[in-house]
Write an enzyme that holds these catalytic residues in place. Structure first.
Site, mmCIF file in Angstrom:
data_model
loop_
_atom_site.group_PDB
_atom_site.id
_atom_site.type_symbol
_atom_site.label_atom_id
_atom_site.label_comp_id
_atom_site.label_asym_id
_atom_site.label_seq_id
_atom_site.Cartn_x
_atom_site.Cartn_y
_atom_site.Cartn_z
ATOM 1 N N THR A 148 0.812 -1.211 0.000
ATOM 2 C CA THR A 148 0.000 0.000 0.000
ATOM 3 C C THR A 148 0.846 1.261 0.000
ATOM 4 O O THR A 148 1.993 1.245 0.474
ATOM 5 C CB THR A 148 -0.906 0.013 1.253
ATOM 6 O OG1 THR A 148 -1.580 1.257 1.356
ATOM 7 C CG2 THR A 148 -0.079 -0.182 2.521
ATOM 8 N N ASP A 149 0.273 2.353 -0.473
ATOM 9 C CA ASP A 149 0.965 3.640 -0.412
ATOM 10 C C ASP A 149 0.978 4.219 1.002
ATOM 11 O O ASP A 149 1.711 5.180 1.291
ATOM 12 C CB ASP A 149 0.357 4.642 -1.386
ATOM 13 C CG ASP A 149 -1.126 4.950 -1.126
ATOM 14 O OD1 ASP A 149 -1.723 4.328 -0.230
ATOM 15 O OD2 ASP A 149 -1.681 5.795 -1.844
ATOM 16 N N TYR B 49 -1.915 -0.217 10.913
ATOM 17 C CA TYR B 49 -2.007 -0.914 9.628
ATOM 18 C C TYR B 49 -0.818 -0.585 8.739
ATOM 19 O O TYR B 49 -0.127 -1.473 8.229
ATOM 20 C CB TYR B 49 -3.307 -0.554 8.906
ATOM 21 C CG TYR B 49 -3.273 -0.871 7.429
ATOM 22 C CD1 TYR B 49 -3.119 -2.183 6.986
ATOM 23 C CD2 TYR B 49 -3.377 0.134 6.468
ATOM 24 C CE1 TYR B 49 -3.065 -2.483 5.629
ATOM 25 C CE2 TYR B 49 -3.331 -0.159 5.119
ATOM 26 C CZ TYR B 49 -3.165 -1.463 4.702
ATOM 27 O OH TYR B 49 -3.115 -1.747 3.370
#
Length: 362
Positions: A135-136, A161
């Protein structure tokens, strides 16, 4: 390509991005797949009902933290690649309960890497690759005028996360440079599209609007995200799997920066148009501002030029076309929504989202 070739092992292939990838792969006849999924709340085997029993498709329910199972699957199926989607992925859930994120995202990736390294050194299928989908959010947050994230942007995760995904990315890098594992990493922007579990922004707003429930917008709603249609993401992953350079990272973005408030208002307008029978029009009247999420990143933006220039990939959907397709899918699949939002999940949403901020928000 023919089904006689070695399969690809998918982890988390019953989740949102994973199930879209599996369905597109099988529809295109790109070869056999083995799908390993734990079937947690966000994993739904019904997403893949159309390919149950299809030649070349194997489903295995199991945990990526189970090293014995992973090694057994590698030994039995001799895959030519692992595409690792499996992850706990919801920021709010990571704030409320980070333990599951550390377990799945870090320990699970570690377990897969160990098994993959052992498999490679035991004589893996020729040209074996390990593709880690990330993810970014690992890059942290951008200011209003900062350039977009690129592959050399320093990591600065701000949520449990994001920190767990950053750790898993670093593990993959370490296995490449220390052990010579033929691995690659992709870091994508916010995905949306069919089969998206209705706790994320776009499906949550669609399902709430159709039920006349509040549309909770965190803070001032001006947080910016780069939106990527899930079909475009899947095509990018295929390109990286087939043509990416081992050891490299590729950023995947849709080139569609929008504030959260813009997204919600656009969805409301689409629902006014596409669900004219709704009793809750205009749906924008349902918007409610709630206390912001703790540590909420202000802006994400992806520079995907490396992927575009090296591998010839480019997103095909604009935000407008992708969002219209997404709304149409949810309107046509209300039974799916009802099935996945029943029971414990509905109670969780009621506690944490219905007009309230996440517990513990400051």
């Amino acid at each position: 390509m023919k089904m006689a070739m070695a399969p690809v092992l998918i982890t988390g292939g019953a989740g949102f991005i994973g199930s879209n990838f599996v369905l597109e792969w099988m529809a295109a006849g790109l070869g056999p797949l083995v799908n390993l999924d734990k079937l947690t709340y966000a994993g739904n085997r019904a997403n893949l009902a159309s390919i149950e029993g299809a030649v070349g498709y194997t489903f295995v329910q199991g945990d990526i933290c189970d090293g014995v199972l992973v090694e057994a699957l590698l030994a039995e199926h001799r895959p030519r690649a692992i595409v690792h989607f499996a992850a706990e992925s919801h920021v709010d859930r990571s704030i409320l309960g980070p333990e599951a994120f550390l377990k799945t995202n870090i320990e699970g990736t570690f377990t897969l890497l160990k098994a993959a390294w052992k498999y490679v050194h035991a004589g893996a299928a020729e040209g074996f690759r390990f593709l880690h989908v990330s993810t970014d959010e690992v890059y942290g947050t951008l200011g209003p005028d900062d350039p977009a994230f690129h592959e050399e942007t320093p990591y600065a995760p701000n949520s449990p996360y994001a920190a767990s995904k950053a750790a898993s990315d670093h593990l993959v890098r370490a296995w490449v440079h220390t052990y010579g594992l033929p691995a690659l990493v992709t870091n994508c922007s916010n995905n949306y599209g069919p089969y998206h579990f209705p706790e994320k922004l776009i499906p949550l707003m669609i399902t709430h609007a159709l039920e006349g429930k509040p549309l909770p917008v965190y803070g001032d709603g001006l947080q910016v995200r780069d939106w990527l249609y899930v079909g475009d993401h899947c095509s990018a992953i295929r390109a990286v799997l087939e043509r990416g350079r081992v050891g490299e990272t590729y950023n995947v973005g849709g080139g569609n920066q929008r504030t959260n408030l813009e997204v919600v208002k656009t969805l409301c307008a689409l629902l006014d148009e596409m669900a004219p029978e709704s009793k809750f029009k205009p749906h924008a009247q349902l918007i409610q501002y709630v206390q912001d999420r703790p540590g909420h990143d202000r802006r994400y933006a992806i520079d995907a030029r490396k992927l575009e220039q090296e591998l010839g990939w480019k997103a095909q959907e604009s935000f407008e076309t992708g969002l219209r397709k997404t709304v149409a899918w949810y309107l046509a699949n209300k039974d799916w929504v009802q099935n996945v939002t029943s029971g414990a999940y509905r109670q969780w949403v009621s506690t944490n989202y219905d007009g309230r901020a996440v517990k513990g928000a400051r």
